[in-house]
Design a protein around this motif. Structure first.
Motif, PDB file in Angstrom:
ATOM      1  N   MET A   1     -99.637  25.673 -42.325  1.00  0.00           N
ATOM      2  CA  MET A   1    -100.736  24.889 -41.866  1.00  0.00           C
ATOM      3  C   MET A   1    -101.777  24.593 -42.759  1.00  0.00           C
ATOM      4  O   MET A   1    -102.049  25.369 -43.633  1.00  0.00           O
ATOM      5  N   ASP A   2    -101.870  23.191 -43.265  1.00  0.00           N
ATOM      6  CA  ASP A   2    -102.922  23.017 -44.204  1.00  0.00           C
ATOM      7  C   ASP A   2    -104.434  23.284 -43.835  1.00  0.00           C
ATOM      8  O   ASP A   2    -104.473  23.517 -42.500  1.00  0.00           O
ATOM      9  N   LEU A   3    -105.222  23.198 -44.799  1.00  0.00           N
ATOM     10  CA  LEU A   3    -106.704  23.551 -44.530  1.00  0.00           C
ATOM     11  C   LEU A   3    -107.258  22.444 -43.401  1.00  0.00           C
ATOM     12  O   LEU A   3    -108.080  22.825 -42.784  1.00  0.00           O
ATOM     13  N   LYS A   4    -106.976  21.328 -43.468  1.00  0.00           N
ATOM     14  CA  LYS A   4    -107.604  20.293 -42.746  1.00  0.00           C
ATOM     15  C   LYS A   4    -107.204  20.426 -41.360  1.00  0.00           C
ATOM     16  O   LYS A   4    -107.843  20.417 -40.430  1.00  0.00           O
ATOM     17  N   THR A   5    -106.069  20.824 -41.057  1.00  0.00           N
ATOM     18  CA  THR A   5    -105.389  21.094 -39.801  1.00  0.00           C
ATOM     19  C   THR A   5    -106.045  22.429 -39.184  1.00  0.00           C
ATOM     20  O   THR A   5    -106.651  22.579 -37.956  1.00  0.00           O
ATOM     21  N   ALA A   6    -106.163  23.481 -40.028  1.00  0.00           N
ATOM     22  CA  ALA A   6    -106.845  24.748 -39.734  1.00  0.00           C
ATOM     23  C   ALA A   6    -108.400  24.401 -39.453  1.00  0.00           C
ATOM     24  O   ALA A   6    -108.832  25.266 -37.944  1.00  0.00           O
ATOM     25  N   ALA A   7    -109.084  23.522 -39.996  1.00  0.00           N
ATOM     26  CA  ALA A   7    -110.303  23.302 -39.889  1.00  0.00           C
ATOM     27  C   ALA A   7    -110.598  22.554 -38.418  1.00  0.00           C
ATOM     28  O   ALA A   7    -111.600  22.627 -37.708  1.00  0.00           O
ATOM     29  N   SER A 104     -98.065  31.873 -42.180  1.00  0.00           N
ATOM     30  CA  SER A 104     -98.241  31.172 -43.752  1.00  0.00           C
ATOM     31  C   SER A 104     -98.140  32.268 -44.575  1.00  0.00           C
ATOM     32  O   SER A 104     -97.728  32.254 -45.797  1.00  0.00           O
ATOM     33  N   ARG A 105     -98.566  33.454 -44.320  1.00  0.00           N
ATOM     34  CA  ARG A 105     -98.511  34.547 -45.533  1.00  0.00           C
ATOM     35  C   ARG A 105     -97.075  35.153 -45.385  1.00  0.00           C
ATOM     36  O   ARG A 105     -96.835  35.296 -46.593  1.00  0.00           O
ATOM     37  N   ALA A 106     -96.527  35.111 -44.517  1.00  0.00           N
ATOM     38  CA  ALA A 106     -95.113  35.362 -44.403  1.00  0.00           C
ATOM     39  C   ALA A 106     -94.189  34.658 -45.429  1.00  0.00           C
ATOM     40  O   ALA A 106     -93.475  34.818 -46.080  1.00  0.00           O
ATOM     41  N   ARG A 107     -94.682  33.153 -45.039  1.00  0.00           N
ATOM     42  CA  ARG A 107     -93.900  32.231 -46.125  1.00  0.00           C
ATOM     43  C   ARG A 107     -94.252  32.514 -47.472  1.00  0.00           C
ATOM     44  O   ARG A 107     -93.095  32.329 -48.372  1.00  0.00           O
ATOM     45  N   GLU A 109     -95.267  35.255 -49.049  1.00  0.00           N
ATOM     46  CA  GLU A 109     -94.388  36.220 -49.555  1.00  0.00           C
ATOM     47  C   GLU A 109     -92.985  36.177 -49.476  1.00  0.00           C
ATOM     48  O   GLU A 109     -92.324  37.300 -49.866  1.00  0.00           O
ATOM     49  N   GLY A 110     -92.332  35.225 -49.102  1.00  0.00           N
ATOM     50  CA  GLY A 110     -90.856  34.947 -48.884  1.00  0.00           C
ATOM     51  C   GLY A 110     -90.411  35.823 -48.030  1.00  0.00           C
ATOM     52  O   GLY A 110     -89.036  36.078 -48.217  1.00  0.00           O
ATOM     53  N   ILE A 111     -90.968  36.360 -47.026  1.00  0.00           N
ATOM     54  CA  ILE A 111     -90.343  36.906 -45.958  1.00  0.00           C
ATOM     55  C   ILE A 111     -89.592  35.980 -45.037  1.00  0.00           C
ATOM     56  O   ILE A 111     -88.677  36.443 -44.412  1.00  0.00           O
ATOM     57  N   VAL A 112     -90.114  34.878 -44.718  1.00  0.00           N
ATOM     58  CA  VAL A 112     -89.350  33.961 -43.844  1.00  0.00           C
ATOM     59  C   VAL A 112     -89.114  32.607 -44.632  1.00  0.00           C
ATOM     60  O   VAL A 112     -90.241  32.222 -45.196  1.00  0.00           O
ATOM     61  N   ASN A 113     -87.847  32.304 -44.649  1.00  0.00           N
ATOM     62  CA  ASN A 113     -87.856  30.827 -45.021  1.00  0.00           C
ATOM     63  C   ASN A 113     -88.001  29.661 -44.091  1.00  0.00           C
ATOM     64  O   ASN A 113     -87.189  29.345 -43.500  1.00  0.00           O
ATOM     65  N   ALA A 114     -89.232  29.366 -43.951  1.00  0.00           N
ATOM     66  CA  ALA A 114     -89.731  28.351 -42.993  1.00  0.00           C
ATOM     67  C   ALA A 114     -90.177  27.215 -43.845  1.00  0.00           C
ATOM     68  O   ALA A 114     -91.062  27.414 -44.674  1.00  0.00           O
TER      69      ALA A 114
END
Length: 114
Positions: A1-7, A104-107, A109-114
């Motif tokens: 999720m980009d910053l504008k979407t999060a905002a 987002s954190r998982a992506r 850190e390379g935990i999830v390939n999404a």
């Protein structure tokens, strides 16, 4: 999720509770107007109207940015016109934002390939 979407989601979340509170106060003012001499419907109606307009603007922006399915977008809109629905919208939006941060954190850190 980009910053504008999060905002956009954050803005919608933050306006949902005041909009719900103003709706409940407006309903209380309506009852008091009919049962007592107290009449604050007009000013409370203007406050609630302004908050509702902000909610709809923020809802449209969030829908545009998140690309929600029509069912999800309709749910958030319906919650805005129900008394206390904004409280449920806020809780659901908060959960959605937290899940997006976790993903987002998982992506990153390379935990999830999404």
């Amino acid at each position: 999720m980009d910053l504008k979407t999060a905002a956009a989601l954050r803005r919608l979340r933050l306006i949902s509770v005041p909009e719900a509170v103003s709706f409940l106060i407006l309903l209380l003012c309506s009852v008091l107007k009919r049962t007592t001499e107290f009449d604050a419907v007009r000013p409370m109606g203007m406050i609630h109207g302004a908050l509702f307009i902000l909610y709809v603007i923020f809802w449209a922006d969030a829908w545009n940015r998140t690309k929600w399915p029509k069912k999800t977008a309709a749910l958030y809109f319906v919650l805005s016109v129900l008394p206390a629905g904004g409280f449920f919208a806020e809780r659901k939006l908060k959960r959605e934002a937290e899940n997006a941060v976790i993903a987002s954190r998982a992506r990153n850190e390379g935990i999830v390939n999404a």
